[in-house]
Motif scaffolding. Structure first.
Motif, PDB file in Angstrom:
ATOM      1  N   LEU A  44      31.624  41.171  37.256  1.00  0.00           N
ATOM      2  CA  LEU A  44      32.032  39.771  37.086  1.00  0.00           C
ATOM      3  C   LEU A  44      31.379  38.868  38.138  1.00  0.00           C
ATOM      4  CD1 LEU A  44      35.825  40.256  36.266  1.00  0.00           C
ATOM      5  CD2 LEU A  44      34.009  39.603  34.672  1.00  0.00           C
ATOM      6  N   ALA A  45      31.281  39.385  39.361  1.00  0.00           N
ATOM      7  CA  ALA A  45      30.617  38.605  40.405  1.00  0.00           C
ATOM      8  C   ALA A  45      29.136  38.426  40.084  1.00  0.00           C
ATOM      9  CB  ALA A  45      30.788  39.287  41.760  1.00  0.00           C
ATOM     10  N   ALA A  46      28.512  39.499  39.586  1.00  0.00           N
ATOM     11  CA  ALA A  46      27.098  39.426  39.198  1.00  0.00           C
ATOM     12  C   ALA A  46      26.909  38.459  38.033  1.00  0.00           C
ATOM     13  CB  ALA A  46      26.593  40.816  38.823  1.00  0.00           C
ATOM     14  N   ARG A  47      27.831  38.467  37.089  1.00  0.00           N
ATOM     15  CA  ARG A  47      27.766  37.544  35.950  1.00  0.00           C
ATOM     16  C   ARG A  47      27.842  36.100  36.417  1.00  0.00           C
ATOM     17  NH1 ARG A  47      32.473  37.135  31.434  1.00  0.00           N
ATOM     18  NH2 ARG A  47      33.392  35.972  33.168  1.00  0.00           N
ATOM     19  N   SER A  48      28.772  35.826  37.325  1.00  0.00           N
ATOM     20  CA  SER A  48      28.927  34.474  37.860  1.00  0.00           C
ATOM     21  C   SER A  48      27.649  34.023  38.560  1.00  0.00           C
ATOM     22  CB  SER A  48      30.103  34.441  38.839  1.00  0.00           C
ATOM     23  OG  SER A  48      30.242  33.183  39.446  1.00  0.00           O
ATOM     24  N   LYS A  49      27.064  34.923  39.328  1.00  0.00           N
ATOM     25  CA  LYS A  49      25.846  34.606  40.060  1.00  0.00           C
ATOM     26  C   LYS A  49      24.684  34.354  39.092  1.00  0.00           C
ATOM     27  CE  LYS A  49      23.576  36.217  44.287  1.00  0.00           C
ATOM     28  NZ  LYS A  49      23.487  37.324  45.268  1.00  0.00           N
ATOM     29  N   ALA A  50      24.596  35.170  38.041  1.00  0.00           N
ATOM     30  CA  ALA A  50      23.518  35.021  37.057  1.00  0.00           C
ATOM     31  C   ALA A  50      23.651  33.707  36.282  1.00  0.00           C
ATOM     32  CB  ALA A  50      23.529  36.207  36.093  1.00  0.00           C
ATOM     33  N   ILE A  51      24.877  33.332  35.940  1.00  0.00           N
ATOM     34  CA  ILE A  51      25.107  32.064  35.228  1.00  0.00           C
ATOM     35  C   ILE A  51      24.684  30.884  36.098  1.00  0.00           C
ATOM     36  CG2 ILE A  51      26.898  30.529  34.334  1.00  0.00           C
ATOM     37  CD1 ILE A  51      28.396  33.065  33.404  1.00  0.00           C
ATOM     38  N   GLY A  57      32.547  40.806  28.495  1.00  0.00           N
ATOM     39  CA  GLY A  57      31.877  40.152  27.372  1.00  0.00           C
ATOM     40  C   GLY A  57      30.369  40.163  27.476  1.00  0.00           C
ATOM     41  N   VAL A  58      29.817  41.208  28.121  1.00  0.00           N
ATOM     42  CA  VAL A  58      28.362  41.304  28.257  1.00  0.00           C
ATOM     43  C   VAL A  58      27.871  42.621  27.664  1.00  0.00           C
ATOM     44  CG1 VAL A  58      28.281  39.854  30.312  1.00  0.00           C
ATOM     45  CG2 VAL A  58      28.492  42.329  30.572  1.00  0.00           C
ATOM     46  N   GLN A  59      26.620  42.625  27.296  1.00  0.00           N
ATOM     47  CA  GLN A  59      26.000  43.791  26.683  1.00  0.00           C
ATOM     48  C   GLN A  59      25.663  44.840  27.745  1.00  0.00           C
ATOM     49  OE1 GLN A  59      22.042  44.668  23.871  1.00  0.00           O
ATOM     50  NE2 GLN A  59      22.475  42.611  24.634  1.00  0.00           N
ATOM     51  N   ILE A  60      26.063  46.086  27.515  1.00  0.00           N
ATOM     52  CA  ILE A  60      25.734  47.201  28.408  1.00  0.00           C
ATOM     53  C   ILE A  60      24.783  48.138  27.674  1.00  0.00           C
ATOM     54  CG2 ILE A  60      26.583  49.198  29.687  1.00  0.00           C
ATOM     55  CD1 ILE A  60      27.759  46.938  31.046  1.00  0.00           C
ATOM     56  N   LYS A  61      23.653  48.447  28.285  1.00  0.00           N
ATOM     57  CA  LYS A  61      22.699  49.376  27.689  1.00  0.00           C
ATOM     58  C   LYS A  61      22.653  50.662  28.518  1.00  0.00           C
ATOM     59  CE  LYS A  61      19.716  46.137  25.230  1.00  0.00           C
ATOM     60  NZ  LYS A  61      18.312  45.774  24.899  1.00  0.00           N
ATOM     61  N   LEU A  62      22.691  51.792  27.826  1.00  0.00           N
ATOM     62  CA  LEU A  62      22.657  53.096  28.485  1.00  0.00           C
ATOM     63  C   LEU A  62      21.218  53.567  28.621  1.00  0.00           C
ATOM     64  CD1 LEU A  62      25.626  54.918  26.680  1.00  0.00           C
ATOM     65  CD2 LEU A  62      25.673  53.435  28.700  1.00  0.00           C
ATOM     66  N   ASN A 106      17.981  25.480  34.492  1.00  0.00           N
ATOM     67  CA  ASN A 106      18.025  24.709  33.242  1.00  0.00           C
ATOM     68  C   ASN A 106      19.437  24.189  33.045  1.00  0.00           C
ATOM     69  OD1 ASN A 106      18.004  23.681  30.657  1.00  0.00           O
ATOM     70  ND2 ASN A 106      16.967  25.441  29.729  1.00  0.00           N
ATOM     71  N   GLY A 107      19.657  22.939  33.445  1.00  0.00           N
ATOM     72  CA  GLY A 107      20.994  22.363  33.431  1.00  0.00           C
ATOM     73  C   GLY A 107      21.591  22.154  32.057  1.00  0.00           C
ATOM     74  N   THR A 108      20.801  22.285  31.009  1.00  0.00           N
ATOM     75  CA  THR A 108      21.325  22.081  29.652  1.00  0.00           C
ATOM     76  C   THR A 108      21.993  23.332  29.085  1.00  0.00           C
ATOM     77  OG1 THR A 108      19.239  22.723  28.574  1.00  0.00           O
ATOM     78  CG2 THR A 108      19.498  20.402  29.212  1.00  0.00           C
ATOM     79  N   LEU A 109      21.791  24.469  29.744  1.00  0.00           N
ATOM     80  CA  LEU A 109      22.368  25.719  29.244  1.00  0.00           C
ATOM     81  C   LEU A 109      23.868  25.761  29.500  1.00  0.00           C
ATOM     82  CD1 LEU A 109      19.718  28.360  30.445  1.00  0.00           C
ATOM     83  CD2 LEU A 109      20.144  27.626  28.094  1.00  0.00           C
ATOM     84  N   THR A 110      24.631  26.179  28.506  1.00  0.00           N
ATOM     85  CA  THR A 110      26.073  26.377  28.687  1.00  0.00           C
ATOM     86  C   THR A 110      26.327  27.822  29.112  1.00  0.00           C
ATOM     87  OG1 THR A 110      26.465  27.119  26.409  1.00  0.00           O
ATOM     88  CG2 THR A 110      26.502  24.728  26.830  1.00  0.00           C
ATOM     89  N   GLN A 111      27.530  28.074  29.607  1.00  0.00           N
ATOM     90  CA  GLN A 111      27.889  29.446  29.973  1.00  0.00           C
ATOM     91  C   GLN A 111      27.777  30.369  28.773  1.00  0.00           C
ATOM     92  OE1 GLN A 111      31.424  30.313  32.138  1.00  0.00           O
ATOM     93  NE2 GLN A 111      31.107  28.736  33.684  1.00  0.00           N
ATOM     94  N   GLY A 112      28.190  29.885  27.609  1.00  0.00           N
ATOM     95  CA  GLY A 112      28.115  30.696  26.399  1.00  0.00           C
ATOM     96  C   GLY A 112      26.682  31.066  26.052  1.00  0.00           C
ATOM     97  N   ASP A 113      25.765  30.098  26.216  1.00  0.00           N
ATOM     98  CA  ASP A 113      24.352  30.369  25.958  1.00  0.00           C
ATOM     99  C   ASP A 113      23.849  31.511  26.843  1.00  0.00           C
ATOM    100  OD1 ASP A 113      24.208  28.256  24.145  1.00  0.00           O
ATOM    101  OD2 ASP A 113      23.580  26.808  25.677  1.00  0.00           O
ATOM    102  N   ILE A 114      24.257  31.467  28.101  1.00  0.00           N
ATOM    103  CA  ILE A 114      23.742  32.433  29.080  1.00  0.00           C
ATOM    104  C   ILE A 114      24.387  33.805  28.886  1.00  0.00           C
ATOM    105  CG2 ILE A 114      23.550  32.955  31.535  1.00  0.00           C
ATOM    106  CD1 ILE A 114      23.708  29.830  31.941  1.00  0.00           C
ATOM    107  N   ILE A 115      25.703  33.826  28.726  1.00  0.00           N
ATOM    108  CA  ILE A 115      26.405  35.110  28.592  1.00  0.00           C
ATOM    109  C   ILE A 115      25.889  35.889  27.387  1.00  0.00           C
ATOM    110  CG2 ILE A 115      28.652  36.159  28.055  1.00  0.00           C
ATOM    111  CD1 ILE A 115      29.930  34.020  29.846  1.00  0.00           C
TER     112      ILE A 115
END
Length: 482
Positions: free
Chosen positions: A157-164, A203-208, A171-180
């Motif tokens: 979750l911390a990594a997700r917040s940092k990535a968003i 709510g993120v994709q995990i690849k093995l 790109n200030g036009t991107l929404t959180q939903g777009d990025i997630i």
């Protein structure tokens, strides 16, 4: 119950627990009950009038104990250890007695400060890079989570917040939903299932990622996946490496994976839930090499370091990565010292608000065993696992299925999966020892984990004799059918 009766009953309970642990190997390790066994033995509703303590304790023995899997039996070789020691039990009693809820420094200063110091103690014991320690002026630090699953989720979750934040700053036009929707995380195909579950929660994709012949993720596998996903417009942001996988205790190659993660702005979290305790021994510390590239690291003293559940220790290089992701400041949780920079409010480091005084368990155990005592304990378990491995290798009907590095041996009868499934069923149905399986490259494999604090060579020898007896009977029956 007043304090006078509490003194009396408390002593009785200590005696009961001591007797239980002292005589545990006389109990059947695996319960012989069916689902729903308990309900017929207890009333449908709570009693209107108080009942006697003696009657409750009798029911513990007569109703509860028959349905207990005895994890601390020296005949329990399933899963991984769950730690247990008398100093930890005493500290847990004290934690319950103090009963503080240490969500902020002000809610109990000692609860917060002892935890910070104990995480520094333990970090030094396993020779973590100084950047992970709080010390006096460090940017990192440690926290006690409930489980490794929680630690991975917090890191994710911390990594997700940092990535968003990083994507939106570009790109200030991107929404959180777009990025997630474009975020992608990675882990090993041998990683614990909790990593995938954490991905579902976040709510993120995990690849093995595929593993090599030693069941380890290599840098080449991560590089290939990252390049492919970036070309497809995805945003790689998180990698969970495993040191000591649940299936076979394999170790991902941190020294290959770390530089890729750092180069690509991918948060690398290292999950060493079981194996991390072994790093207190200098001869096993090399297994942690490459942790200097990580953003966060976690292991469970409540598995193998004599600190009973729950106590999952997590370190981060930059504590602001967590506090910025989870900080909510209602007025009723604020206090005069929160902006001083000298203290930590652990409510910003975790999912729940409340937390017990769990660092007392670490403090008691570390002081009463000492580093040397903890090292001796780990070494004994590793020695017993290798003793079992040698027994397996001496019987040409069996095979070892993965490298034996610490306290786990993965083995099987040479033959079909069905044969090994039947062997495991016969072992657990006999209820003399307890094992669980894993699947390695399509093979059904039996896991023999050295678990109990009281296990000795005699218990390992008994287990092998029992396994070979059942295997012989099974092979004989198969031959007669053929």
């Amino acid at each position: 119950m007043d304090s006078t009766e509490f003194r009396k009953r408390g002593k009785e309970m200590v005696d009961y627990i001591a007797d239980y642990l002292e005589t545990i190997e006389k109990r059947q390790v695996y319960p012989d009950v069916e689902p729903g066994y308990l309900r017929p033995h207890i009333p449908d509703s709570a009693p209107e009038e108080p009942e006697r303590f003696e009657d409750i304790l009798k029911d513990v023995e007569n109703i509860i104990m028959p349905g207990v899997t005895h994890w601390h039996s020296p005949y329990f070789f399933a899963y991984y250890p769950t730690a247990n020691s008398f100093p930890a039990l005493l500290a847990d009693m004290l934690s319950g007695g103090i009963g503080c809820i240490g969500f902020t420094w002000a809610s109990s200063p000692a609860c917060t400060e002892l935890e910070t110091v104990m995480l520094d103690w333990l970090g030094k014991m396993i020779n973590l890079p100084p950047s992970f320690l709080a010390e006096k002026d460090g940017e990192g630090g440690g926290v006690i989570q409930g489980t490794a699953s929680e630690a991975t989720l917090v890191a994710l979750l911390a990594a997700r917040s940092k990535a968003i934040h990083r994507a939106q700053s570009g790109n200030g036009t991107l929404t959180q939903g777009d990025i997630i929707g474009r975020l992608v995380a990675y882990t090993s195909d041998q990683a614990h299932s909790s990593v995938e579950k954490d991905g579902l929660i976040a709510g993120v994709q995990i690849k093995l990622l595929p593993t090599d012949d030693t069941f380890a993720v290599r840098g080449s596998a991560l590089r290939k996946a990252v390049d492919k996903d970036k070309a497809a417009g995805l945003i790689p942001f998180f990698f969970c490496a495993t040191l000591g996988t649940t299936t076979c205790c394999s170790f991902d190659k941190l020294s290959e994976l770390g530089p890729i993660c750092n180069e690509e702005n991918i948060w690398m979290h290292v999950d060493a839930a079981y194996a991390g305790s072994s790093f207190v021994c200098p001869e096993f510390r090399h297994l942690l090499n490459g942790v200097e590239f990580a953003d966060s690291f976690n292991f469970n003293p409540h598995k193998w370091l004599l600190v009973n559940f729950d106590c999952s220790t997590m370190w981060v290089k930059k504590r602001t990565d967590l506090t910025c992701a989870f900080k909510i400041d209602p007025v009723y949780l604020k206090h005069d010292h929160q902006e001083s920079g000298l203290i930590t409010d652990y409510r910003h480091w975790q999912i729940p608000l409340g937390r017990r005084f769990r660092s007392l368990k670490m403090w008691f155990v570390f002081r009463m065993y000492g580093v040397k005592g903890l090292q001796e304990y780990i070494r004994k378990h590793v020695k017993l696992a290798h003793e079992f491995k040698d027994l397996v290798l001496q019987d040409d009907r069996f095979e070892i299925c993965a490298d034996v590095i610490l306290g786990l041996v993965c083995f099987r009868l040479k033959g079909t999966n069905e044969l090994n499934e039947a062997l495991l069923k016969n072992i657990n149905d006999s209820r003399k020892i307890h094992l669980v399986p894993c699947n390695l490259r399509g093979k059904f494999v039996l896991r023999f984990a050295v678990c109990a604090r009281t296990v000795e060579s005699a218990h390992v020898q008994f287990a092998w004799k029992h396994i070979t007896k059942l295997a012989g009977e099974l092979l004989k029956a198969q031959k007669q059918r053929d």
